[in-house]
Design a protein around this motif. Sequence first.
Motif, PDB file in Angstrom:
ATOM      1  N   VAL A   1       1.749   2.216   2.225  1.00 18.42           N
ATOM      2  CA  VAL A   1       0.812   1.142   2.412  1.00 18.42           C
ATOM      3  C   VAL A   1      -0.311   0.836   2.955  1.00 18.42           C
ATOM      4  CG1 VAL A   1       1.159  -1.550   2.870  1.00 18.42           C
ATOM      5  CG2 VAL A   1       2.939  -0.449   2.087  1.00 18.42           C
TER       6      VAL A   1
ATOM      7  N   GLN B   1       4.602  -1.888  -0.754  1.00 21.99           N
ATOM      8  CA  GLN B   1       4.394  -3.185   0.293  1.00 21.99           C
ATOM      9  C   GLN B   1       5.475  -4.265   0.185  1.00 21.99           C
ATOM     10  OE1 GLN B   1       2.778  -4.256   2.715  1.00 21.99           O
ATOM     11  NE2 GLN B   1       2.276  -6.503   2.497  1.00 21.99           N
TER      12      GLN B   1
ATOM     13  N   GLN C   1       7.506  -5.954   2.810  1.00 16.56           N
ATOM     14  CA  GLN C   1       7.369  -7.284   3.259  1.00 16.56           C
ATOM     15  C   GLN C   1       9.141  -7.919   3.107  1.00 16.56           C
ATOM     16  OE1 GLN C   1       6.276  -9.582  -0.324  1.00 16.56           O
ATOM     17  NE2 GLN C   1       5.264 -11.051   0.977  1.00 16.56           N
TER      18      GLN C   1
END
Length: 293
Positions: free
Chosen positions: A128, A245, A249
Motif C-alpha cells: 500500500v 488497501q 481498510q
Amino acid sequence: MPHRITALTDPQPSASSRRLAWLASEDEGAPVGSAFLRLFTKEGQEHLAELEIAVHRAERRRGVGGGLLDAAVAAARDEGRRSVLAQAEAGSPGDLFLSARGFRRVLALTYARLPLADADLRRIDEIVEQPHEGYRLVQWDGTVPPELALTFAHSRRAMDDMPMDGTDYGTVVWDVDRVLSAAEAIAKRGELLHTVAVVDTASGSVAGFSELVVPGDGRGDAQHYGTGVLPEHRGHGLGLWMKAQSIRQARAHHPELGGLLTDTADSNAHMRGINDRLGYLPTHKAVEYQLDL
C-alpha cells in the motif's frame, strides 16, 4: 411419487433484473425443491437469464430437478432470452445434473478466502505504501462522492474484458444512476459497501476500483465484488495496490471480521497472481454452465 410445480411471484425486482420462481412440492404440500430464474433487464444483458435450482437431498434423482428445469427453460424462451447461465460446485450433484441436460461448460472458477487473522499485514502495508507516480488512492463507504461519480461510472468498463471464456455474458452498461442504485441496493440489504479507487492525478478521473461488501454487523466473511483497472492504466500494479488497501481498510475498520472471499476465473492469470501474492487460499472450484436457446 409425482410432484407439483407451482409458479411464485418475487415481490422485489431490482434496478437491473427481475426474478421468476417455482416451488416443487409433494401431493401433501411439503416443499421438495425450488428454482429461481433471474431475468436481466439492463441494456447489454436483455438476452440473458441466470438459473438457480435446489432440490432436497432425499428427493434427488426422482424428477424434481428436471421438472423445475423444464419450467424455467420454458419461461426463458417465452421471455425471449438467448442464454441461460447456471453455476455448480465442481463435482457436485448440480455439476452432473447440468452437464446431463444440455448445458455446456463455459467457465471454470476458483473461490478463495483470505483469513484476516493470518494475513501478512507487514507485506500488505509495504504494498500500500509504495508510491505509484501519477496516481493516488481514494476510498469511500456507501455511495460514491458526487465529484467522482461520473468518472467512477465510466471506470466500470474496466470489467468489460474480464476473462469470461465462452460465457454469453454481454456487456453491462453503467451510468451514474446505475452506480447509485447498486450502492443503494447493498445498503437496503443491511450490508456495508467499501470502495477503494485509484485516481489519475493528471485528469482527476477514476482509473480503477476495488469493491468489498461487509456484513452489517462487521462479522463473518466479507465478499469482494470486483477489482478492475481501465486498459489505458494497466501495467502499473494498480490492481494489487487497491486490493491491498481494501484488505488493510477491512482489518482496521472491522476487527471482528473473519475473512475476505473472492472468486476468479481460472483463465484470469493476472488476478489469480494478485490473490496468491496477498495470501488468499483456494477453498473450492465451481463451473459456470450455459444453455443456448
